[in-house]
Design a protein around this motif. Structure first.
Motif, PDB file in Angstrom:
ATOM      1  N   THR A  63       0.894  -1.178   0.010  1.00 23.44           N
ATOM      2  CA  THR A  63      -0.014  -0.105  -0.096  1.00 23.44           C
ATOM      3  C   THR A  63       0.729   1.181  -0.274  1.00 23.44           C
ATOM      4  OG1 THR A  63      -1.580  -1.125   1.439  1.00 23.44           O
ATOM      5  CG2 THR A  63      -1.862   1.243   1.085  1.00 23.44           C
ATOM      6  N   GLU A  91       0.932   4.031  -2.875  1.00 23.16           N
ATOM      7  CA  GLU A  91       0.421   5.444  -2.528  1.00 23.16           C
ATOM      8  C   GLU A  91       1.803   6.449  -2.780  1.00 23.16           C
ATOM      9  OE1 GLU A  91      -2.030   7.310  -1.588  1.00 23.16           O
ATOM     10  OE2 GLU A  91      -3.226   5.287  -1.677  1.00 23.16           O
ATOM     11  N   ARG A 135     -12.747   2.790  -0.143  1.00 22.50           N
ATOM     12  CA  ARG A 135     -11.286   2.721  -0.419  1.00 22.50           C
ATOM     13  C   ARG A 135     -10.610   4.089  -0.539  1.00 22.50           C
ATOM     14  NH1 ARG A 135      -7.555   3.087  -4.205  1.00 22.50           N
ATOM     15  NH2 ARG A 135      -5.575   2.124  -3.745  1.00 22.50           N
ATOM     16  N   ASP A 136     -11.363   5.044  -1.080  1.00 19.50           N
ATOM     17  CA  ASP A 136     -10.838   6.437  -1.183  1.00 19.50           C
ATOM     18  C   ASP A 136     -10.845   7.152   0.238  1.00 19.50           C
ATOM     19  OD1 ASP A 136     -10.011   6.234  -3.934  1.00 19.50           O
ATOM     20  OD2 ASP A 136     -11.839   7.145  -4.419  1.00 19.50           O
ATOM     21  N   ARG A 151      -8.121   5.753   2.273  1.00 24.02           N
ATOM     22  CA  ARG A 151      -6.756   6.630   1.951  1.00 24.02           C
ATOM     23  C   ARG A 151      -6.740   7.963   2.844  1.00 24.02           C
ATOM     24  NH1 ARG A 151      -6.397   8.682  -3.290  1.00 24.02           N
ATOM     25  NH2 ARG A 151      -4.162   8.796  -2.862  1.00 24.02           N
ATOM     26  N   SER A 155      -4.060   8.632   5.679  1.00 23.42           N
ATOM     27  CA  SER A 155      -2.904   9.838   5.334  1.00 23.42           C
ATOM     28  C   SER A 155      -2.865  10.817   6.606  1.00 23.42           C
ATOM     29  CB  SER A 155      -3.445  10.596   4.045  1.00 23.42           C
ATOM     30  OG  SER A 155      -4.497  11.509   4.379  1.00 23.42           O
ATOM     31  N   TYR A 184      -5.120  -0.169   4.632  1.00 20.74           N
ATOM     32  CA  TYR A 184      -4.496   1.005   5.088  1.00 20.74           C
ATOM     33  C   TYR A 184      -4.263   1.062   6.403  1.00 20.74           C
ATOM     34  CZ  TYR A 184      -4.866   2.955   0.295  1.00 20.74           C
ATOM     35  OH  TYR A 184      -4.746   3.092  -1.007  1.00 20.74           O
TER      36      TYR A 184
END
Ligand code: GCU
Length: 684
Positions: A42, A46, A187-188, A191, A195, A234
């Motif tokens: 991952t 990224e 999924r977004d 992220r 983050s 993630y």
């Protein structure tokens, strides 16, 4: 999706030519990854995607290198290159989720390393953030570990696709009673959360109704497990909110008594089944005996009995019970002046201190009432030395403008975190309670009720993204400043244009004070329309059963919570806080009406009378709301049209609506008190 605002702070615009050349010299355009680990995978993906956007070309993935410039990604245990970049002591300083990022002074090598793949993933997001905010890279040498163990998001999403207290559209998880099949938006979301360091999520509303109770059944678990996989990649563990009465509703038992062996066996078997489909399952989030939800009280048991039963079932798998402390009498008679909702959590839970099992975490709202614009800090944080505690914030803006008004909440959260409970003398701040350093407890951390939905820009008000961002950053490091977080978010979201950065940062930082100044005054709270809680209604809750009163009459306003003449809530604090709140003179102006009932002519520390303060701040608040719109319009053409228009529309609504608040509150208090505005402005 390329819809305006969808990329949020991960938009990553192409860098300038000179910045790209400098970066290329530093690491050549190659990523060195030499181990097979899902989180490293991952992280590498990224980094590759992020750099592709920033640089305009895709970096090469290499497994071996001859010393040519590259970025090395890896764990100390799995990558010889990552390990070799650091001394043993440097490696030892990195915890389970921590990372090191080192950029060689002379260029040629960037190393992102950690003890685990999750740490490396956080290091990748850190490097991308540095590049995105224009931070200097040469010679950078960072080591970071998160301050908090639990950095959790609570979704208040329902299976029918609605979101309780959601102000950004419908659920991204559920539609028409079913879990969505296309997981790309989830999924977004993962992220975005990873983050900023979020590592846990409860995916359904704490009010668990029939359809969500079924999530724990054989039919639903495979789909829940697919969501767990998306988050797991993630580094985010999935939790479920559970219905305390599940043994009855889906187990066919006749009771849910936590001391009944049959009930305990049911939970053990159910929990085992859940872990069979989700080995990394986080555990249960529970709202029990609160606002009509079932709980152990039905069986004459207490909350320790209730939580411990679930904890016992989760313990073999390392799971946690997150047990909420939002427990109070929601069927109060408004004529009853003795009962005080603010006291309830403390009264219920402090007698249980020391009785909860090791894997139970009590989740306590930041204030004693319910996420008002202004509240004191919950006294529970200073009173449970033998219990794991987490703090709960509300990113979704239920009482702070519902993402129609701008309200950047990080300054409010910082105040709660910095509050000194005095539990172990001076310096016993709330942040040290939940990070476990004060009492040496086993678990703890932060939770926030999410503010996202399926609106294209996630949060409805684009600038409300800063609250989600800020929550994660603060949970990772509570020492970060509200100003710093605001600036970082603005740069990542809108780029480096100096006027844009200065303007948006200032708007965010002023916004809580602006919202407070036209809504309920001096800490008294509420005054909102019942049920949906949007807009002014001073007496909306005054004669209801919810325990949320202001007691305004022709002479004065406020709730007497002193020990001497009131409900005694002030005594739930330790000294010197208790004496400070007990004292009319020493209670800070902004909390005056939370603790005291005073005449309208009472003089504040600011020198104004209460009534004049009410008038002045309502007038100023409405003007300042309009000024927010003026500030934004100066950014036209400096921000892309799509996002510009979205924010402008919200600020226009806020400016109009702030006047409604101003006029309704001023009219109410002028009519009640008969005391005119010393400045003779129009009051209706
Ligand atoms: C608030 C909110 C409810 C929510 C509750 C909770 O009272 O209005 O919708 O369920 O908090 O935190 O459980």
């Amino acid at each position: 999706s390329a819809e305006p605002g969808y990329a949020a702070w991960l938009g990553r615009e192409r860098l300038t030519d000179s910045a790209r050349l400098a970066l290329k010299a530093t690491w050549g355009q190659a990523l060195h990854v030499a181990e097979d680990d899902p989180h490293i995978e991952t992280a590498a993906a990224e980094l590759a995607d992020g750099l592709t956007k920033l640089m305009g070309e895709r970096p090469a993935r290499i497994r071996a290198s001859d010393g040519a410039p590259c970025i090395v990604l890896g764990t100390f245990g799995g990558s010889a290159k990552a390990a070799a970049a650091f001394h043993a002591a440097e490696r030892a300083a990195v915890g389970d989720e921590g990372y090191r990022v080192r950029v060689r002074e002379d260029g040629g090598r960037i190393t992102i390393a950690g003890a685990t793949g999750r740490g490396v993933l956080y290091g990748v997001f850190r490097l991308l953030r540095m590049i995105g905010t224009g931070a200097a890279l040469a010679g950078a040498d960072l080591c970071e570990n998160p301050a908090n163990e639990l950095r959790m998001i609570n979704q208040w999403d329902n299976a029918d696709g609605s979101v309780e207290r959601g102000y950004a559209g419908r659920s991204i998880f559920y539609r028409d009673g079913e879990i969505v099949r296309d997981l790309s938006r989830i999924r977004d979301y993962a992220r975005l959360l990873a983050s900023v360091g979020v590592n846990a999520i409860a995916i359904n509303n704490v009010n668990v109704h029939r359809p969500e109770t079924l999530f724990m059944t054989e039919r639903c678990l495979p789909r829940i497990a697919r969501i767990a996989d998306v988050f797991g990649a993630y580094g985010i563990r999935l939790f479920l909110s559970v219905n305390y009465a599940a043994p009855i509703e889906i187990g066919g038992l006749s009771a849910a008594d936590p001391l009944d062996p049959e009930v305990r066996a049911w939970w053990r078997a159910k929990t085992e089944e859940i872990y069979r489909s989700m080995p990394d399952f986080g555990g249960y989030l529970v709202k029990a005996d609160s606002e009509f939800r079932p709980g152990p009280f039905t069986y004459g048991r207490d909350h320790a009995d209730g939580a411990n039963m679930l904890a016992e079932a989760l313990q073999p798998f390392g799971g946690l019970v997150i047990w909420r402390c939002f427990v109070y009498n929601c069927k109060q008679d408004w004529r009853d002046r003795k009962t005080d909702r603010a006291r309830a959590a403390f009264d219920h839970f402090t007698p249980l201190d020391g009785r909860f099992r090791d894997n139970v975490v009590l989740q306590v709202k930041n204030g004693p009432m319910d996420f008002q614009v202004r509240e004191p800090v919950s006294p529970l944080f200073g009173a449970m030395a033998h219990t794991n505690l987490a703090i709960e914030f509300q990113a979704t803006q239920e009482y702070t403008g519902q993402q129609r008004h701008l309200c950047y909440l990080v300054p409010q959260w910082k105040e709660a975190l910095d509050f000194d409970t005095r539990a172990r003398g001076a310096g016993s701040t709330v942040k040290r309670v939940v990070d476990r350093s004060l009492f040496g407890t086993r678990h703890g951390g932060f939770a926030a009720v999410s503010n996202i939905g399926d609106d294209a820009n996630w949060t409805g008000h684009l600038l409300a993204q800063a609250n989600l961002y800020g929550f994660g950053r603060l949970a990772w490091d509570p020492e970060l400043s509200a100003e710093g977080i605001a600036e970082e978010w603005t740069r990542l979201t809108f780029g480096a244009d100096d006027l844009v950065v200065r303007t948006v940062r200032a708007m965010l930082l002023d916004s809580w004070s602006i919202y407070e100044s036209y809504t309920a005054p001096l800490g008294v709270g509420w005054m909102v329309k019942p049920n949906h809680h949007y807009g002014p209604d001073v007496d909306g809750y005054e004669y209801s059963m919810w325990g949320t009163y202001h007691f305004a009459d022709r002479d004065g306003i406020g709730v007497d919570r002193t020990a001497a003449t009131g409900t005694g809530y002030a005594r739930q604090y330790r000294e010197p806080n208790a004496s400070q709140y007990e004292s009319l003179e020493r209670t800070p102006d902004e909390l005056l009406l939370f603790f005291h009932h005073v005449p309208y002519t009472y003089r504040l520390k600011s020198g104004k009378t209460v009534i004049q303060h009410i008038y002045d701040s309502r007038f100023e608040g409405a003007e300042r709301a309009e000024a927010l719109l003026d500030s934004w319009t100066r950014l036209e053409r400096r921000v892309d049209d799509g996002r510009y228009a979205q924010v402008k529309a919200r600020l226009e609504e806020q400016a109009v609506h702030a006047k409604e608040w101003r006029d309704v509150l001023n009219a109410y208090f002028w009519r009640k008190s008969g005391i005119p505005d010393t400045r003779g402005r129009v009051i209706y």
